[in-house]
Design an enzyme around this catalytic site. Structure first.
Site, PDB file in Angstrom:
ATOM      1  N   CYS A  36     -21.266  53.570  70.388  1.00 46.70           N
ATOM      2  CA  CYS A  36     -19.913  53.051  70.208  1.00 46.70           C
ATOM      3  C   CYS A  36     -19.700  52.356  71.511  1.00 46.70           C
ATOM      4  CB  CYS A  36     -18.942  53.975  70.059  1.00 46.70           C
ATOM      5  SG  CYS A  36     -17.322  53.677  69.685  1.00 46.70           S
ATOM      6  N   CYS A  50     -26.375  37.736  57.284  1.00 47.87           N
ATOM      7  CA  CYS A  50     -24.895  37.688  57.039  1.00 47.87           C
ATOM      8  C   CYS A  50     -24.207  37.328  58.527  1.00 47.87           C
ATOM      9  CB  CYS A  50     -24.344  39.037  56.660  1.00 47.87           C
ATOM     10  SG  CYS A  50     -24.242  40.343  57.730  1.00 47.87           S
ATOM     11  N   CYS A  63     -16.410  55.203  64.034  1.00 53.90           N
ATOM     12  CA  CYS A  63     -16.967  55.914  64.986  1.00 53.90           C
ATOM     13  C   CYS A  63     -16.378  57.465  64.606  1.00 53.90           C
ATOM     14  CB  CYS A  63     -16.951  55.734  66.404  1.00 53.90           C
ATOM     15  SG  CYS A  63     -17.460  57.019  67.470  1.00 53.90           S
ATOM     16  N   CYS A  82     -14.364  58.640  68.040  1.00 58.46           N
ATOM     17  CA  CYS A  82     -13.037  58.206  68.414  1.00 58.46           C
ATOM     18  C   CYS A  82     -12.713  57.475  67.544  1.00 58.46           C
ATOM     19  CB  CYS A  82     -13.560  57.220  69.706  1.00 58.46           C
ATOM     20  SG  CYS A  82     -14.253  55.599  69.217  1.00 58.46           S
ATOM     21  N   HIS A 132     -13.160  51.174  64.969  1.00 59.96           N
ATOM     22  CA  HIS A 132     -13.600  50.415  63.807  1.00 59.96           C
ATOM     23  C   HIS A 132     -14.954  49.953  64.082  1.00 59.96           C
ATOM     24  CE1 HIS A 132     -13.377  48.027  60.523  1.00 59.96           C
ATOM     25  NE2 HIS A 132     -13.639  46.727  61.268  1.00 59.96           N
ATOM     26  N   HIS A 182     -18.170  47.792  57.915  1.00 57.16           N
ATOM     27  CA  HIS A 182     -17.962  48.190  56.619  1.00 57.16           C
ATOM     28  C   HIS A 182     -19.496  48.462  56.080  1.00 57.16           C
ATOM     29  CE1 HIS A 182     -13.886  46.270  57.006  1.00 57.16           C
ATOM     30  NE2 HIS A 182     -13.586  47.060  56.162  1.00 57.16           N
ATOM     31  N   ASP A 218     -26.065  46.436  49.534  1.00 50.65           N
ATOM     32  CA  ASP A 218     -26.959  45.204  49.322  1.00 50.65           C
ATOM     33  C   ASP A 218     -27.853  45.277  50.380  1.00 50.65           C
ATOM     34  OD1 ASP A 218     -25.162  44.580  51.419  1.00 50.65           O
ATOM     35  OD2 ASP A 218     -24.801  42.741  50.519  1.00 50.65           O
ATOM     36  N   ARG A 258     -26.072  48.542  53.681  1.00 49.80           N
ATOM     37  CA  ARG A 258     -25.971  47.612  54.668  1.00 49.80           C
ATOM     38  C   ARG A 258     -24.749  48.031  55.630  1.00 49.80           C
ATOM     39  NH1 ARG A 258     -23.463  42.544  55.439  1.00 49.80           N
ATOM     40  NH2 ARG A 258     -22.637  42.465  53.038  1.00 49.80           N
ATOM     41  N   CYS A 310     -22.563  46.786  57.995  1.00 45.41           N
ATOM     42  CA  CYS A 310     -21.986  45.482  58.690  1.00 45.41           C
ATOM     43  C   CYS A 310     -21.397  45.778  59.743  1.00 45.41           C
ATOM     44  CB  CYS A 310     -21.602  44.617  57.279  1.00 45.41           C
ATOM     45  SG  CYS A 310     -21.229  42.846  57.959  1.00 45.41           S
TER      46      CYS A 310
END
Length: 155
Positions: free
Chosen positions: A71, A89, A119, A122, A125, A128, A132, A141, A143
């Site tokens: 992180c 992607c 995480c 903490c 963000h 997502h 797939d 996955r 992402c």
């Protein structure tokens, strides 16, 4: 039959609400001002405000060295390099997180229903998770925004 259903419901309800609160709360807690002082503007926007970096612009989207991804906010280990794969992607993609390193939140922003990954240490963000990913492994996955992670090379 009704008693069995009620018993199963009671057990399920109790187990969902009897989780150790420490596992649900982030271990690292800082004020907004402390996060702003520690993180770059872009890191703050992604990690604390749930932003997203543009595809194909992050440092790690096409990075495949051996090591561990941590992180960017608290340096908790998140992903091993052997779980990273090329997803085409534009963001780093992993098929598995290190056990206990991430938490999942429902995300209904922008008219979509997705699962946000943060995480566990903490609440930063990360990105997502989608279904797939590689079918030969987990099918998932993760992402992930490059700015939300740092790479530690294997020695």
């Amino acid at each position: 039959m009704k008693k069995l259903i009620l018993l199963l419901f009671a057990i399920t309800f109790q187990s969902c609400h009897s989780q150790n609160k420490e596992t649900m709360e982030p271990k690292v807690k800082k004020t907004d001002a402390e996060w702003k002082a520690q993180l770059s503007e872009t890191e703050y926007e992604v990690l604390r405000k749930k932003g997203t970096e543009r595809a194909y612009t992050g440092e790690y989207w096409d990075h495949f060295e051996k090591g561990t991804y941590v992180c960017a906010a608290c340096e908790a280990q998140l992903f091993e390099s052997d779980t990273k794969f090329e997803s085409h992607c534009g963001w780093p993609s992993f098929d598995k997180a290190i056990e206990g390193s991430v938490k999942y939140n429902e995300d209904i922003s922008f008219g979509m229903v997705r699962t946000e990954v943060v995480c566990a240490n903490c609440d930063g963000h990360l990105g997502h998770i989608f279904d797939d990913g590689p079918k030969e492994t987990t099918g998932q996955r993760f992402c992930t925004n490059s700015v939300s992670i740092k790479f530690i090379p294997k020695k």
